[in-house]
Structures are given as C-alpha cells and as structure tokens.
Design an enzyme around this catalytic site. Structure first.
Site, PDB file in Angstrom:
ATOM      1  N   GLN A  26      -4.472  -5.588   6.684  1.00 51.90           N
ATOM      2  CA  GLN A  26      -5.430  -6.539   6.106  1.00 51.90           C
ATOM      3  C   GLN A  26      -5.340  -7.929   6.747  1.00 51.90           C
ATOM      4  O   GLN A  26      -6.006  -8.855   6.293  1.00 51.90           O
ATOM      5  CB  GLN A  26      -5.205  -6.665   4.583  1.00 51.90           C
ATOM      6  CG  GLN A  26      -5.376  -5.378   3.809  1.00 51.90           C
ATOM      7  CD  GLN A  26      -6.818  -4.877   3.772  1.00 51.90           C
ATOM      8  OE1 GLN A  26      -7.761  -5.631   4.035  1.00 51.90           O
ATOM      9  NE2 GLN A  26      -6.991  -3.608   3.444  1.00 51.90           N
ATOM     10  N   HIS A  48       0.876  -1.174   0.000  1.00 48.90           N
ATOM     11  CA  HIS A  48       0.000   0.000   0.000  1.00 48.90           C
ATOM     12  C   HIS A  48       0.919   1.231   0.000  1.00 48.90           C
ATOM     13  O   HIS A  48       2.021   1.176   0.530  1.00 48.90           O
ATOM     14  CB  HIS A  48      -0.825  -0.053   1.287  1.00 48.90           C
ATOM     15  CG  HIS A  48      -1.899   0.979   1.402  1.00 48.90           C
ATOM     16  ND1 HIS A  48      -1.645   2.257   1.811  1.00 48.90           N
ATOM     17  CD2 HIS A  48      -3.231   0.913   1.172  1.00 48.90           C
ATOM     18  CE1 HIS A  48      -2.781   2.936   1.844  1.00 48.90           C
ATOM     19  NE2 HIS A  48      -3.761   2.143   1.458  1.00 48.90           N
ATOM     20  N   LYS A  62     -10.579  -0.981  10.161  1.00 51.47           N
ATOM     21  CA  LYS A  62     -10.727  -2.132   9.277  1.00 51.47           C
ATOM     22  C   LYS A  62     -11.096  -3.387  10.067  1.00 51.47           C
ATOM     23  O   LYS A  62     -11.201  -4.476   9.511  1.00 51.47           O
ATOM     24  CB  LYS A  62      -9.424  -2.378   8.504  1.00 51.47           C
ATOM     25  CG  LYS A  62      -9.097  -1.272   7.491  1.00 51.47           C
ATOM     26  CD  LYS A  62      -7.849  -1.614   6.712  1.00 51.47           C
ATOM     27  CE  LYS A  62      -7.175  -0.409   6.108  1.00 51.47           C
ATOM     28  NZ  LYS A  62      -7.871   0.101   4.912  1.00 51.47           N
ATOM     29  N   CYS A  67      -4.701   2.587  -3.739  1.00 51.66           N
ATOM     30  CA  CYS A  67      -3.480   3.083  -3.100  1.00 51.66           C
ATOM     31  C   CYS A  67      -2.329   2.117  -3.294  1.00 51.66           C
ATOM     32  O   CYS A  67      -1.498   1.943  -2.385  1.00 51.66           O
ATOM     33  CB  CYS A  67      -3.673   3.333  -1.612  1.00 51.66           C
ATOM     34  SG  CYS A  67      -4.889   4.587  -1.269  1.00 51.66           S
ATOM     35  N   ASP A  84       3.021  -4.983   7.849  1.00 55.31           N
ATOM     36  CA  ASP A  84       1.814  -4.178   7.716  1.00 55.31           C
ATOM     37  C   ASP A  84       0.620  -5.119   7.872  1.00 55.31           C
ATOM     38  O   ASP A  84       0.316  -5.904   6.976  1.00 55.31           O
ATOM     39  CB  ASP A  84       1.809  -3.487   6.351  1.00 55.31           C
ATOM     40  CG  ASP A  84       0.515  -2.723   6.088  1.00 55.31           C
ATOM     41  OD1 ASP A  84      -0.447  -2.880   6.868  1.00 55.31           O
ATOM     42  OD2 ASP A  84       0.468  -1.986   5.085  1.00 55.31           O
TER      43      ASP A  84
HETATM   44  C1  LIG Z   1      -2.350  -3.064   3.430  1.00 60.02           C
HETATM   45  C2  LIG Z   1      -2.707  -1.690   3.906  1.00 60.02           C
HETATM   46  N1  LIG Z   1      -1.764  -0.925   4.473  1.00 60.02           N
HETATM   47  C3  LIG Z   1      -2.035   0.302   4.938  1.00 60.02           C
HETATM   48  C4  LIG Z   1      -3.286   0.859   4.838  1.00 60.02           C
HETATM   49  C5  LIG Z   1      -3.511   2.252   5.345  1.00 60.02           C
HETATM   50  O1  LIG Z   1      -4.361   2.267   6.432  1.00 60.02           O
HETATM   51  P1  LIG Z   1      -4.883   3.644   7.058  1.00 60.02           P
HETATM   52  O2  LIG Z   1      -5.423   4.436   5.900  1.00 60.02           O
HETATM   53  O3  LIG Z   1      -5.934   3.228   8.014  1.00 60.02           O
HETATM   54  O4  LIG Z   1      -3.724   4.317   7.699  1.00 60.02           O
HETATM   55  C6  LIG Z   1      -4.298   0.101   4.257  1.00 60.02           C
HETATM   56  C7  LIG Z   1      -5.662   0.649   4.131  1.00 60.02           C
HETATM   57  O5  LIG Z   1      -6.127   1.119   3.141  1.00 60.02           O
HETATM   58  C8  LIG Z   1      -3.998  -1.192   3.773  1.00 60.02           C
HETATM   59  O6  LIG Z   1      -4.945  -1.938   3.190  1.00 60.02           O
END
Ligand SMILES: Cc1ncc(COP(=O)(O)O)c(C=O)c1O
Lengths: 412, 160
Positions: free
Chosen positions: A209, A129, A232, A370, A206
C-alpha cells in the site's frame, strides 16, 4: 509553473487515461474507490501488454533468435526501471514474484527457514494483512520460532514503546507494513528499521500500500526486504516484487527449483544460478513484468511526489466530507494517514452498505480486508473501505457521501 | 431488480420489525449459526411436538439480508411440519443459488424476493445462514458455520 500545478491541471486528463473508468454501472458512472484491493490500468499499460502479446512474445533467457532476445531485453529493462523506482543499489536486487504474498513466502522460506531456529523471535504488528501473518505463523510452527505482535492505538498507530520492549537479541526479523490496508496509517519505517538493526534483526517492509502512492527509497529506509504487488500500482495481476539487499540474496537458499534458476544440473550436484535468476525458477510472467515496467513509466511521468501530494489533499477532503455524515465512525484516524479510509455507519452492516452503494455505481470494499486482527482490535466484524488513487477526484468523494446518505435514508 | 428495490420491498420491513424475534426457553430444538466472514451470529430455537413446529424464534446480530431471511423463515415454518420445513429449506437454497425453475418460485411466496440474491453471489450465504441454522436445529447439530465442512453453498463467492 510548479509540477504540482501542472498535475492538478492535468488531473482530468489523468482520469481519462483509464478506460475502465468511463463505463456505467447500474446506469451510474462508475465511482471506483477500491484501488487498495486492485488499481486500474491506464491505456498505455493496456497497450504495452497488447503489443507484447501481439508482436513481441517469446520465452526469455532461452532463445538465440531475435524475438527471444528482445523479450529478454524488455524483461530486464523492467527490472531496471523498478530498481530505479525504489532506488535500489542495482537491478539484480529486484526479484520478480507473483505478488506481495508470494514475495513474503519467498522470504519466509529462503531466508527464515535457512537462518532462524527454535526460540528465535519474529515481530509483526496488529495491522498486518494476512499475507504478512500466515507465512510467519507457518514458519513458527515448523521451526519453533516465536511470533510477537506490536499492538496499535485507538487512532490506529503502532505502539512504538511496546515495539521497543519486544525487540531483543532473539529478534531475527521485524516484518511490518509500510501503510495499513485498513487504517491507512503510514508507519515510521525508518525508525523501525534503525531500532531493529540496533538489535541485529533484519527488516521486511510490506509495501503493497505504499509503493503505488508515495516515493519509496529502500536505501533511505535501509530495510533488508521490501515487497509489493504490480496490480495495486496500475500494473497487471500476477506480478510483484521482492527487493532485498544483495548480500542477503547471495546467502539465501533458492525458493523453488526448476529451469532458469540453475547454472548446471547433474545427478551428482546441481549448481544454482546467480541472483536474481536463482529466485526466478521456471518461465516467469514475462508480459506482466513488462506491463509493470510500463506502469512504473506511467507513474514516473506524473511523479510519485505529485501523486502523493494529490492523494493527501484528496484524503483530507474525503475525511472532512465523511465526518459530516451522521453516525459514521472511522477506523484509522492517524493525522498522516494515506488514502485508505475505513468506516461504518451505525445500524447498517458493511455488507449491506457495499451492496447498496453498488446501486449508485460506487465500488467500495467491505469485509475484514484480509486483516482480521484489526477487526478484532476494534471489535467490528467488518468495515466499509474507500481507497483512493491518482485518478479519483473530489467528485468521486461527493458521490460517495451522497450515496451513503441515500442508503442511510433507506434504512431510516 | 436493483438491490435497493429488494431491500425496499421486504428486507427492510423485516429488519425494522423482525417477526418471532427472540429465544425460546428450554426449546426442544436449537442451533447457533455463524458466518465468520461477515461476523453474522444467530440463534434458532424451536418447540417441536408430534413433528409439528409449534413455535420457532430467531435472534442474532447480522446484516439486513440475513436478518430478513431469518424473520421470514420463522413465519413460513411456524405451525408447519418438519417435513415441510425440510422441503422449504431445499427450495430456498435452490432459489438463492439459481437452481430453481421459475414456476416453482410460486410455492415460496414472499420468499421469492430472495431470487434477486442470485445476482449478488457474495451475499448468498447471508440469506442462507438462518436456513442453514434451522437445518442444524432439526438435526440437533448445535452449531454450524457457513465455512469449511458445513458450507451450505460450496464454491460460492466469499470474502477471503
Ligand atoms: C498491505 C498488504 N499486504 C499484502 C497484500 C497482498 O497482496 P497480493 O494479494 O497482491 O499478494 C495486500 C493486498 O491486498 C495488502 O494490502
């Protein structure tokens, strides 16, 4: 009766726990398939938040009066629940952040900026991401550190042999997603961590998910950092978590300066507070942290392995059903994938698909999610993504498939 | 109006049979338009003589809303003056962003179907891209993007 059976029996009632799901969108029952972006909150979490705001709110760590002491207790209880949820060694290893993005930026600044130098290397992957790419790019610009990227295969799995080749004594950090938010791939984080540690590199996982969907044991993975977002996993927005090993937290610099993160302040010398307060400057999102604690209670009540198993079976059903749709192409077909399903239908742009599915009450995500490097890898500008959670059912999948067919008919 | 109706009534017709599709050889005016967020990539080429748009062609890869908007744009612009084109660009922007009074919609004729886009803020840029690119062609700007300094509808919803 096994736990699994009792969950299955309860699935209808689990869905009913989520008030948002009982509404009509464009005259159709809402089919919510965008939990990968943000999951819905069960009534119990909504009520917990309401109750806090209605009856319990005060600033924490500051008042000697009852209300403040109770709020402090609830906030710290939430930390404890999360530490147990991840099987951390102690509650202090849990730092509250605003979310995954904020947690990664904290590590980049408090750990990376402190311990990396020019010529050091950071390894990420093609399926990250943007929030696990950009903070490292920014750090590299500042320090002259180099970013190395592990490629992915056609089915959407990390190329572990290239990963092995990229690792060397200059590698300081491996920052990899546990589960891809586009492809659904579940990465072998134990193996990645062991390989990185053999080279003396630290590991950030990370978990945005993964934490919501499967049992996670940070001691078993042995990662140095693990991050995720509350919104999430049935919790509110504005709250997330950084787990890190205690010895690292002790050596890291504070991220932000301000109130609550100090022991004493004078113009000669300011002494920082102990971990975790050292990393939680200012008034934190108290209600959101307590709400996240309540979300953890909700998930634990069902059981993370039960949720995982249920979602695995629903994912298989969804993949099998979607495979029947003509001209549909999947992105990410790893056999062990989680319930994140990306696809495109020939001749229909993902944004048109998303807009038209909305007519049938179906909420999916469309775009680059993203994760533009993933789009580039598969040479598509955008995909349609359906992401599943514990409250989704086979009916949701059937509605999705039926609606895609209707959109297809419109275009033909 | 549901999205389905918008698509059914005009958009799909123009997608299946785009008008003035292609690129003019050696045009007097041309521009390339991109929307990095959805990957739309289009070209507008024109032959302008004595302030009149003798010919205009449109080509590209995009979603259906962008494609239909471009196709309909060429039919409205072709044969008219540059002044009329500029006025239409402004009116179209006002229409899709909801800034236009209903009465003025009449002058836009069949384009008024795009007023439905107001309810889909995330798609406004898709509809705007051909018009945005036309502006660039008139001003000999070469290439424009829907993002950054050249954002045609700043502050509108985008896919971050
Ligand atoms: C794999 C992953 N990393 C990071 C994020 C970023 O999360 P947040 O926008 O809650 O900081 C997301 C969410 O969109 C994600 O799916």
């Amino acid at each position: 009766m096994s736990q699994k059976q009792s969950f299955k029996k309860d699935i209808e009632s689990a869905r009913r726990d989520f008030p948002v799901l009982s509404q009509l969108i464009n005259g159709c029952p809402l089919t919510y398939l965008d939990s990968g972006a943000s999951a819905q909150m069960p009534q119990s979490v909504v009520e917990r938040l309401n109750n806090y705001h209605a009856k319990e709110h005060a600033n924490i760590h500051r008042g000697v009066y009852q209300l403040s002491e109770r709020a402090t207790q609830e906030y710290e209880d939430a930390r404890k629940k999360i530490s147990e949820f991840l099987n951390a060694r102690k509650a202090e290893e849990i730092i509250f952040t605003r979310g995954t993005t904020n947690a990664i930026n904290l590590v980049a600044n408090s750990f990376g900026r402190e311990f990396f130098k020019a010529g050091d290397e950071i390894i990420i992957s093609y399926m990250e991401h943007h929030s696990n790419i950009v903070p490292w790019q920014m750090l590299c610009e500042q320090l002259g550190t180099k970013l190395k990227v592990v490629p992915i295969s056609d089915v959407g799995e990390l190329d572990m042999s290239v990963f092995g080749e990229l690792l060397n004594e200059r590698t300081k950090l491996v920052a990899i997603t546990h589960v891809s938010n586009v492809l659904g791939t579940v990465n072998p984080v134990n193996e990645i961590t062991a390989m990185a540690h053999d080279c003396g590199a630290k590991v950030l996982i990370d978990g945005a998910q993964s934490a919501p969907h499967m049992p996670v044991d940070v001691q078993d993975i042995d990662c140095d950092f693990y991050v995720f977002s509350g919104h999430k996993m049935c919790g509110p927005t504005g709250i997330g978590v950084l787990y890190a090993k205690m010895d690292l937290l002790n050596r890291m610099r504070p991220y932000e300066g301000g109130g609550d993160m100090i022991l004493s302040v004078s113009f000669d010398k300011t002494l920082y507070a102990e971990v975790p307060a050292k990393f939680e400057a200012g008034t934190p999102p108290i209600a959101a942290a307590i709400g996240l604690g309540s979300a953890v209670d909700y998930l634990n009540n069902i059981g993370m392995s039960v949720i995982h198993e249920y979602e695995q079976s629903l994912t298989k059903y969804a993949m099998d059903s979607l495979r029947e749709v003509s001209d549909l192409k999947f992105f990410g077909t790893s056999p062990t994938k989680s319930g994140v399903i990306s696809f495109n239908v020939k001749g229909i742009h993902a944004h048109d698909m998303g807009t038209l599915l909305n007519d049938y009450g179906v909420a999916v995500r469309t775009g680059h999610h993203c994760a533009q490097p993933v789009m580039e890898r598969y040479k598509v500008p955008a995909t349609t993504r359906a992401s599943l959670y514990l409250y989704n059912t086979r009916d949701d999948i059937d509605v999705l498939v039926e609606s895609i067919r209707k959109v297809q008919k419109l275009f033909n | 109006m549901s999205s389905k109706q918008i698509y059914q009534e005009v958009i799909l017709d123009h997608c299946k049979k785009p008008r003035n599709w292609g690129k003019i050889d050696n045009p007097t005016h041309k521009a390339e338009g991109i929307n990095p967020l959805c990957g739309d990539h289009i070209w507008v080429t024109m032959n302008v003589r004595d302030d009149t748009v003798d010919d205009i062609q449109y080509e590209g890869e995009s979603c259906a809303i962008c494609m239909a908007s471009g196709s309909m744009m060429t039919t409205k612009i072709k044969g008219g003056s540059l002044v009329a084109a500029s006025k239409l660009i402004d009116d179209f922007r006002a229409l899709t962003t909801g800034a236009l009074e209903n009465t003025e919609e009449k002058t836009l004729g069949s384009l008024s179907i795009f007023s439905g886009i107001r309810d889909l803020p995330s798609r406004v840029k898709c509809a705007m891209l051909p018009w945005h690119t036309l502006t660039a062609a008139i001003n000999s700007q070469g290439e424009v993007s829907t993002e950054g300094d050249h954002d045609p509808v700043p502050g509108s919803g985008t896919d971050k």
